[in-house]
Design an enzyme around this catalytic site. Sequence first.
Site, PDB file in Angstrom:
ATOM      1  N   THR A   1       0.919  -1.204  -0.059  1.00  0.00           N
ATOM      2  CA  THR A   1      -0.075  -0.168  -0.082  1.00  0.00           C
ATOM      3  C   THR A   1       1.055   1.155   0.047  1.00  0.00           C
ATOM      4  O   THR A   1       1.977   1.135   0.564  1.00  0.00           O
ATOM      5  CB  THR A   1      -0.755   0.015   1.321  1.00  0.00           C
ATOM      6  OG1 THR A   1       0.077   0.206   2.474  1.00  0.00           O
ATOM      7  CG2 THR A   1      -1.744  -0.976   1.322  1.00  0.00           C
ATOM      8  N   ASP A   2       0.288   2.454  -0.528  1.00  0.00           N
ATOM      9  CA  ASP A   2       0.943   3.646  -0.157  1.00  0.00           C
ATOM     10  C   ASP A   2       0.626   3.751   1.250  1.00  0.00           C
ATOM     11  O   ASP A   2      -0.217   3.109   2.071  1.00  0.00           O
ATOM     12  CB  ASP A   2       0.372   4.734  -0.797  1.00  0.00           C
ATOM     13  CG  ASP A   2       1.166   5.762  -0.844  1.00  0.00           C
ATOM     14  OD1 ASP A   2       2.299   6.023   0.030  1.00  0.00           O
ATOM     15  OD2 ASP A   2       1.191   6.908  -1.812  1.00  0.00           O
ATOM     16  N   TRP A   3       1.586   4.618   2.007  1.00  0.00           N
ATOM     17  CA  TRP A   3       1.558   4.621   3.403  1.00  0.00           C
ATOM     18  C   TRP A   3       0.073   4.893   4.007  1.00  0.00           C
ATOM     19  O   TRP A   3      -0.254   6.163   3.903  1.00  0.00           O
ATOM     20  CB  TRP A   3       2.631   5.327   3.960  1.00  0.00           C
ATOM     21  CG  TRP A   3       3.807   4.455   4.161  1.00  0.00           C
ATOM     22  CD1 TRP A   3       4.765   4.824   5.356  1.00  0.00           C
ATOM     23  CD2 TRP A   3       4.800   3.707   3.380  1.00  0.00           C
ATOM     24  NE1 TRP A   3       5.689   3.819   5.249  1.00  0.00           N
ATOM     25  CE2 TRP A   3       5.860   3.144   4.043  1.00  0.00           C
ATOM     26  CE3 TRP A   3       4.240   2.979   2.193  1.00  0.00           C
ATOM     27  CZ2 TRP A   3       6.691   2.157   3.629  1.00  0.00           C
ATOM     28  CZ3 TRP A   3       5.230   1.877   1.614  1.00  0.00           C
ATOM     29  CH2 TRP A   3       6.224   1.583   2.376  1.00  0.00           C
TER      30      TRP A   3
END
Length: 758
Positions: A230-232
């Site tokens: 995931t993006d953060w």
Amino acid sequence: MERDVKQLIAQMTLEEKASLCSGLDFWHTKPIERLGIPRVMLSDGPHGLRKQEGEGDHLGLGESIRATCFPAACATAASFDEELIEKMGETLGEECQAEDLSVLLGPAVNIKRSPLCGRNFEYFSEDPYLTGKMAAAHIRGVQKWDVGTSLKHFAANNQEYNRMSCSSEVDERTLREIYLPGFEIAVKEAQPKTIMCSYNKINGTFSSENKWLLTDVLRKEWGFEGYVVTDWGAVADRVKGLEAGLDLEMPGSGGENDALIVKAVREGSLDESVLDETLERILKVLFSYVDHRHPEAVFDREADHEKAVQVEKECAVLLKNEGVLPLKKGQSVAYIGEYAEHPRYQGGGSSHINSSKVTSALESARAKGRNVTYVKGFPGDGDVCDEEELQKALAAAAAADVAVIFAGLPDAFESEGYDRDHMRMPDCQNRLIAEVAKVQPNTVVVLHNGSAVECPWAENVAAVLEMYLGGQGVGEAADALLWGEANPCGRLAETFPMKLEDNPSALNFPGDGKKVHYAEGVYVGYRYYEAKKMPVRWAFGHGLSYTEFAYSNVRISAENFGDEDEIGVSVDVTNVGSMAGKEVVQLYVKDCTGTFGRPVKELKGFAKVALEPGETKTVTLTLDARSLSYYDVDLGDWYAPSGKYELLLGHASDDIRLTAEVTFQTRKVLPLEITAATTIGELLGNPVTAQIIGQMMQKATQDERRDISSATQSESDTKMMQSMMMGMPLKSLVSYSVMTVDQLQGLMQMLKAALGQR
Ligand code: BGC
């Protein structure tokens, strides 16, 4: 030796399995010591190491180790040089091994849809082909050191405003042709170890739980073998995400989402095999790093600084030059603008590097004993006009042979997290440039920015050199280029429109916060400006040199080709000037088949060649059916209509030097649904139904000829008849008494049967 990860997974408890699906902290994965699975570190990226010791923070606010800040993607894209970017990637890969980083988060390949996107500096281009090629080169380089990359942000993340929740509303053709190919090319050509899904939704579904995106397209169609991270903080519904093909959650949710995974398996709503497959992907990538450590790797900050300078020299774009550049030995030159002393060389946010060293153009000029004076002129970090500084700048400019103004965008103007409000440079800078140009005809502007800016003074200055956000070596590179120790060879990877309102997304950027409509479709960047015949400040692909190049002798390996063939296009390029230089040969394809909705031309090949004065080299580029194709949504595939295509070779999108023509023949057939609204034209466009309808029409024409003497029909009558016929739906055959309802039913049955439909 390949690890048997399946066997490791078989030994795990359900809780252990779920635990590996999210991070330990901001930057590490979780270990399982009893099974010999270590924690590994992931770190930003893309153009340098932002390794934070301790728990870290992902906003780039906290300290990270001292590292080399290479030019950002806005600059490296302009190099049009795959070999160079691959080499830069290799250096980054070695630095990662030396610092024990298993994955370097990048490259970022989102398309520069609007000049306003705050993160444009991290993105390559408005063109998907160039984007994909540069990203693939970066990935190949880093991964040579058995370090992973994370191709990001997948997908349609083209703005910062509400990036964590906004839905990018994009039709499939536009996604396939503009927003996905950067990822597709990089996956197919370089197989990044990981892909980072974006925060946003696409047509209403979060990327982090978009099965079409993460599984159907990414894995099944493109063959991606790594894991999706995931993006953060981009997880929405964790279990749904897992089922959609999302593997690793970063940074983690304090175990909350892991618990949901365990619960779903226990309740039977999630098949444990889905979890096992995810673990397999995560562990394969993890061990590809852990089992391939390179103790010989060193992070040589001095040597890598030099490399950063060398890369930037190949990226800068000479936008305008009325002969003032290169500066000549002995000339007195007034350096004006704070960026001469403190260059703006990187953007804000997660890619921000704690640079090991930064050299300025002023320092470099002084070290070389050049005849330069310096006036700050304006502040580098804001937009405040300082009258006293302005007067000093005017006096210095008037007194010198040449004035060089180091201008651009202050940090606060472009950053991750928010978009630009406008496309202008600070007023204080625009005013200073305009005033200086009045007192000094030899005024040069050096730009430091991450994306296109409006340049209202462009007509009044003698030269413009675009350095972009050129990394920590930008000052030395600018010095070498200004004084002719290096020859500019970058080309614009984005159009500079005259003004923001000219940009195709202007009326639909950044949307209302909930949705952003990509209403311009495939007409992004030069695809739009060319279709509208709109004057631009500087076109895509533009970039000057201190020498000149001549093109000759274009030839193609075959004049006809089909679905499975490749075709070679060759051209001779000669350096006809007196300085060694590099030319970027650009190949664009133009569809001449009359198909609706196609851009005037699209970049499908490029190559950079170094040429000594007088030297000639042959450049050969290869095209295939895909190079000619658009994405046909009904067919669910790429499709190039049979017919003629023009191949345009040249120095820039607005400077085509030579052309060739090819004829393409496809065996693909577009699907045709037979309904009462299907037109005669559509039926004639399909080889199967064309036969049936053709015969019918022949008969009708013969009958008609008996009634009307063709001599009485004018050309316009014939044209009108033909075009009315083409647009006529089947149902009209009854209305115009060509056939009865029963006969129409019979005809439709026959057409369906011929197409294998029921
Ligand atoms: C950014 C990513 C970055 C990550 C980790 C996110 O906010 O969008 O590009 O890699 O943070 O810092």
